[in-house]
Design a protein around this motif. Structure first.
Motif, PDB file in Angstrom:
ATOM      1  N   TYR A   1     154.140  95.325  75.665  1.00 31.37           N
ATOM      2  CA  TYR A   1     153.551  96.018  74.602  1.00 31.37           C
ATOM      3  C   TYR A   1     152.353  95.442  73.863  1.00 31.37           C
ATOM      4  CZ  TYR A   1     157.418  99.241  75.429  1.00 31.37           C
ATOM      5  OH  TYR A   1     158.506  99.939  76.011  1.00 31.37           O
TER       6      TYR A   1
ATOM      7  N   SER B   1     150.613  96.329  70.570  1.00 30.52           N
ATOM      8  CA  SER B   1     150.942  97.822  69.925  1.00 30.52           C
ATOM      9  C   SER B   1     151.537  97.725  68.878  1.00 30.52           C
ATOM     10  CB  SER B   1     151.608  98.317  71.124  1.00 30.52           C
ATOM     11  OG  SER B   1     151.899  99.782  70.556  1.00 30.52           O
ATOM     12  N   TRP B   2     150.961  98.206  67.597  1.00 27.85           N
ATOM     13  CA  TRP B   2     151.761  98.522  66.251  1.00 27.85           C
ATOM     14  C   TRP B   2     152.884  99.321  66.286  1.00 27.85           C
ATOM     15  CZ3 TRP B   2     150.933  95.032  62.474  1.00 27.85           C
ATOM     16  CH2 TRP B   2     149.911  94.429  62.517  1.00 27.85           C
ATOM     17  N   VAL B   3     152.682 100.361  66.972  1.00 28.44           N
ATOM     18  CA  VAL B   3     153.965 101.448  67.214  1.00 28.44           C
ATOM     19  C   VAL B   3     155.232 100.611  67.898  1.00 28.44           C
ATOM     20  CG1 VAL B   3     154.797 103.487  68.310  1.00 28.44           C
ATOM     21  CG2 VAL B   3     152.478 103.256  67.353  1.00 28.44           C
ATOM     22  N   ALA B   4     154.938  99.756  68.943  1.00 28.60           N
ATOM     23  CA  ALA B   4     156.001  99.195  69.467  1.00 28.60           C
ATOM     24  C   ALA B   4     156.773  98.283  68.461  1.00 28.60           C
ATOM     25  CB  ALA B   4     155.629  98.386  70.726  1.00 28.60           C
ATOM     26  N   TRP B   5     155.823  97.518  67.866  1.00 28.89           N
ATOM     27  CA  TRP B   5     156.414  96.205  66.727  1.00 28.89           C
ATOM     28  C   TRP B   5     157.152  97.139  65.704  1.00 28.89           C
ATOM     29  CZ3 TRP B   5     157.044  91.593  68.201  1.00 28.89           C
ATOM     30  CH2 TRP B   5     156.285  91.072  69.399  1.00 28.89           C
TER      31      TRP B   5
ATOM     32  N   SER C   1     157.441 101.964  80.284  1.00 29.56           N
ATOM     33  CA  SER C   1     156.822 101.484  78.921  1.00 29.56           C
ATOM     34  C   SER C   1     155.848 102.604  78.359  1.00 29.56           C
ATOM     35  CB  SER C   1     156.469  99.948  79.076  1.00 29.56           C
ATOM     36  OG  SER C   1     155.129 100.038  79.814  1.00 29.56           O
TER      37      SER C   1
ATOM     38  N   SER D   1     160.382 104.233  75.519  1.00 30.65           N
ATOM     39  CA  SER D   1     160.123 103.104  74.690  1.00 30.65           C
ATOM     40  C   SER D   1     160.754 103.035  73.013  1.00 30.65           C
ATOM     41  CB  SER D   1     158.405 102.936  74.526  1.00 30.65           C
ATOM     42  OG  SER D   1     157.877 102.824  75.827  1.00 30.65           O
TER      43      SER D   1
END
Length: 174
Positions: free
Chosen positions: A59, A62-66, A131, A137
């Motif tokens: 990712y 990616s702020w969303v993933a983290w 992903s 995800s």
């Protein structure tokens, strides 16, 4: 060759070594005894590093993933903290090691965590486009973070017990 054999044969040797290591840690935790905080930190550190590597590879920034992974960690920390609420934890002043009662939760948690991470990682290896699937995800990141958080929460409980014992010793010496 069936699908299970395909996955097993394409799994790197380090993954099997990790599974064996996790099994030995889980079995050892079922016996009460003294251990160091450094040894207790190995499992949470291992899953944290594995998570950091996996997320950065899949990712990037990616702020969303983290963010999803961190939400999982926070939730998991609460669960990990609660799992040891009845454990006996004392510091041995002579050795500086923490004595802990048997932990029967560690082995099943390690096995479930390994299976879930292996399953998600295998699915992503077979179909990297997963992903980009928001639902997949979110499940992967929240579960990965959640399991990592459980181990961090348990470690925080051990750390707290050690610090309280140290503070009590220092207070008694004054």
């Amino acid at each position: 060759m069936n699908m299970l054999q395909q996955f097993a044969s394409h799994t790197p040797i380090w993954v099997w070594a990790l599974l064996i290591f996790l099994l030995t840690r889980g079995i050892a935790a079922m016996k009460p005894g003294e251990t160091s905080l450094a040894k207790l930190a190995i499992v949470p550190a291992l899953f944290t590093v594995w998570g950091l590597w996996s997320i950065s590879q899949r990712y990037g920034a990616s702020w969303v993933a983290w963010g999803e992974w961190l939400v999982g960690i926070v939730a998991g920390m609460g669960i990990g903290w609660m799992l040891l609420r009845r454990a006996t934890l004392t510091l041995n002043p002579a050795t500086g090691k923490l004595w802990r009662s048997a932990d029967f939760t560690l082995l099943p948690l390690l096995l479930i965590t390994f299976a879930v991470k292996y399953g998600f990682e295998s699915a992503l290896a077979v179909s990297p486009s997963l992903s980009a699937n928001v639902t997949f995800s979110a499940g992967y990141l929240l579960l990965s973070g959640g399991f990592t958080g459980i181990f961090i929460g348990k470690y925080c409980r051990y750390l707290r017990a050690s610090r309280r014992a140290t503070e009590g010793r220092l207070g008694a010496a004054s």
